[in-house]
Every structure is written in C-alpha cells, then in structure tokens.
Design a protein around this motif. Sequence first.
Motif, PDB file in Angstrom:
ATOM      1  N   GLY A  57      -8.592  -2.912  10.367  1.00  0.00           N
ATOM      2  CA  GLY A  57      -9.433  -2.408   9.296  1.00  0.00           C
ATOM      3  C   GLY A  57      -8.734  -2.366   7.949  1.00  0.00           C
ATOM      4  N   ASN A  58      -7.406  -2.467   7.942  1.00  0.00           N
ATOM      5  CA  ASN A  58      -6.641  -2.421   6.692  1.00  0.00           C
ATOM      6  C   ASN A  58      -6.436  -3.792   6.057  1.00  0.00           C
ATOM      7  OD1 ASN A  58      -6.293   0.391   6.766  1.00  0.00           O
ATOM      8  ND2 ASN A  58      -4.608   0.183   8.202  1.00  0.00           N
ATOM      9  N   ALA A  61      -8.050  -4.243   2.553  1.00  0.00           N
ATOM     10  CA  ALA A  61      -7.339  -3.552   1.466  1.00  0.00           C
ATOM     11  C   ALA A  61      -6.096  -4.337   1.048  1.00  0.00           C
ATOM     12  CB  ALA A  61      -6.950  -2.136   1.900  1.00  0.00           C
ATOM     13  N   VAL A  62      -5.378  -4.884   2.015  1.00  0.00           N
ATOM     14  CA  VAL A  62      -4.183  -5.681   1.699  1.00  0.00           C
ATOM     15  C   VAL A  62      -4.592  -6.946   0.956  1.00  0.00           C
ATOM     16  CG1 VAL A  62      -2.269  -7.000   2.698  1.00  0.00           C
ATOM     17  CG2 VAL A  62      -2.793  -4.717   3.570  1.00  0.00           C
ATOM     18  N   GLU A  63      -5.640  -7.609   1.402  1.00  0.00           N
ATOM     19  CA  GLU A  63      -6.122  -8.806   0.711  1.00  0.00           C
ATOM     20  C   GLU A  63      -6.517  -8.490  -0.730  1.00  0.00           C
ATOM     21  OE1 GLU A  63      -9.269 -10.013   3.384  1.00  0.00           O
ATOM     22  OE2 GLU A  63      -8.009 -11.600   4.240  1.00  0.00           O
ATOM     23  N   HIS A  64      -7.153  -7.351  -0.939  1.00  0.00           N
ATOM     24  CA  HIS A  64      -7.567  -6.946  -2.279  1.00  0.00           C
ATOM     25  C   HIS A  64      -6.361  -6.767  -3.215  1.00  0.00           C
ATOM     26  CE1 HIS A  64      -9.890  -4.996  -5.426  1.00  0.00           C
ATOM     27  NE2 HIS A  64      -8.998  -4.015  -5.437  1.00  0.00           N
ATOM     28  N   GLU A 104       5.570   0.707  -1.060  1.00  0.00           N
ATOM     29  CA  GLU A 104       5.441   1.638  -2.188  1.00  0.00           C
ATOM     30  C   GLU A 104       4.161   1.365  -2.981  1.00  0.00           C
ATOM     31  OE1 GLU A 104       7.468   2.114  -6.556  1.00  0.00           O
ATOM     32  OE2 GLU A 104       8.827   1.635  -4.907  1.00  0.00           O
ATOM     33  N   LEU A 105       3.923   0.098  -3.302  1.00  0.00           N
ATOM     34  CA  LEU A 105       2.735  -0.260  -4.073  1.00  0.00           C
ATOM     35  C   LEU A 105       1.445   0.042  -3.311  1.00  0.00           C
ATOM     36  CD1 LEU A 105       3.934  -3.621  -5.655  1.00  0.00           C
ATOM     37  CD2 LEU A 105       3.487  -1.465  -6.861  1.00  0.00           C
ATOM     38  N   LEU A 106       1.419  -0.282  -2.029  1.00  0.00           N
ATOM     39  CA  LEU A 106       0.221  -0.006  -1.237  1.00  0.00           C
ATOM     40  C   LEU A 106      -0.020   1.497  -1.101  1.00  0.00           C
ATOM     41  CD1 LEU A 106       0.415  -2.793   1.472  1.00  0.00           C
ATOM     42  CD2 LEU A 106      -1.348  -2.518  -0.280  1.00  0.00           C
ATOM     43  N   THR A 107       1.048   2.263  -0.997  1.00  0.00           N
ATOM     44  CA  THR A 107       0.903   3.717  -0.932  1.00  0.00           C
ATOM     45  C   THR A 107       0.325   4.254  -2.242  1.00  0.00           C
ATOM     46  OG1 THR A 107       2.733   3.892   0.647  1.00  0.00           O
ATOM     47  CG2 THR A 107       2.126   5.899  -0.540  1.00  0.00           C
ATOM     48  N   GLN A 108       0.798   3.720  -3.369  1.00  0.00           N
ATOM     49  CA  GLN A 108       0.257   4.128  -4.670  1.00  0.00           C
ATOM     50  C   GLN A 108      -1.221   3.775  -4.798  1.00  0.00           C
ATOM     51  OE1 GLN A 108       2.649   2.197  -7.661  1.00  0.00           O
ATOM     52  NE2 GLN A 108       4.418   3.519  -7.323  1.00  0.00           N
ATOM     53  N   GLU A 109      -1.587   2.604  -4.300  1.00  0.00           N
ATOM     54  CA  GLU A 109      -2.952   2.104  -4.475  1.00  0.00           C
ATOM     55  C   GLU A 109      -3.939   2.643  -3.448  1.00  0.00           C
ATOM     56  OE1 GLU A 109      -4.070   0.157  -7.029  1.00  0.00           O
ATOM     57  OE2 GLU A 109      -2.062   0.351  -7.883  1.00  0.00           O
ATOM     58  N   THR A 110      -3.476   2.854  -2.205  1.00  0.00           N
ATOM     59  CA  THR A 110      -4.405   3.220  -1.127  1.00  0.00           C
ATOM     60  C   THR A 110      -4.109   4.579  -0.494  1.00  0.00           C
ATOM     61  OG1 THR A 110      -3.111   2.211   0.666  1.00  0.00           O
ATOM     62  CG2 THR A 110      -4.658   0.774  -0.531  1.00  0.00           C
ATOM     63  N   VAL A 115       1.386  -1.539   5.723  1.00  0.00           N
ATOM     64  CA  VAL A 115       2.189  -2.650   6.246  1.00  0.00           C
ATOM     65  C   VAL A 115       3.314  -2.100   7.116  1.00  0.00           C
ATOM     66  CG1 VAL A 115       3.790  -4.492   5.585  1.00  0.00           C
ATOM     67  CG2 VAL A 115       1.661  -4.180   4.335  1.00  0.00           C
ATOM     68  N   LYS A 116       3.406  -2.646   8.309  1.00  0.00           N
ATOM     69  CA  LYS A 116       4.495  -2.268   9.222  1.00  0.00           C
ATOM     70  C   LYS A 116       5.752  -3.067   8.906  1.00  0.00           C
ATOM     71  CE  LYS A 116       6.047  -0.409  13.104  1.00  0.00           C
ATOM     72  NZ  LYS A 116       6.400   0.980  13.191  1.00  0.00           N
TER      73      LYS A 116
END
Length: 126
Positions: A57-58, A61-64, A104-110, A115-116
């Motif tokens: 399901g994530n 969000a990663v593609e975005h 870090e970036l994904l945590t800021q954005e989502t 990402v593992k």
Amino acid sequence: MKKLFLLLLLASSSLAVKASDYVYYGFQPDIVTNYVAVKKKLGYVRLTVELMIEGSGNLEAVEHHAPLLRDAIINIIGQQPEEKIKSINGRQQIQRECEAKVKELLTQETGQPLVKRLMFTQWLDN
C-alpha cells in the motif's frame, strides 16, 4: 506433540506473510550523474537503484515522491570524491547515506520512512 506442530505451523505461516509484505520500486531510467575526479576532471556514474518498500500500500506514496528521492540520491553521489566512488567500501557508505536520506525525506513527507532498504543493483563508473 500435535499442539507443538500446530504452533510451529502458525508461527512459520505468520513469518511468511510478513516477509512477503514487501514490494520493490526501481528508479527508471537509471541514475546517471557526474562526480569530481582527480585533477578537476569529471567522471560519471550510472547506477540502478531499487527500494524495498514495507507494505504494498506504500508503493503509491513512494512513486509520488520519486522525483524528490532521485534528486537527493543524485546530490549525494555528485558530492563524493573519486576514491569513494571507485572503492567497494566507499560505495557501501554512499548506499547507506542514500538510504538514510531517502528515509528522512519520506518521513518528512509522509510521517513514516516507508522504505526498508535501498540497494544499488548495478554500478558503472568512469
């Protein structure tokens, strides 16, 4: 004995479900960027980057956020010295640095790292 077998079977099946709950995202096209080589000459790196994402399901969000993540990876690689680019240990350090930045970036954005693992599956340098 029958209860022990049933417990082992349930434990192994729950592990299988958890392990299979990963999807992969590959940046397309490959990342190509320059780095400063010895005597101010430019070198280049072409690499294939794959992200191991927790939960299918994530993936959306990663593609975005892929353009943001791609830019961060290019910036990190472009700042590396030639000796780090050309060594296996250096590449591993760069990979860890890229993985930390992506998380870090994904945590800021989502609100979550999503990402593992970040993996360089192909690395060509000149």
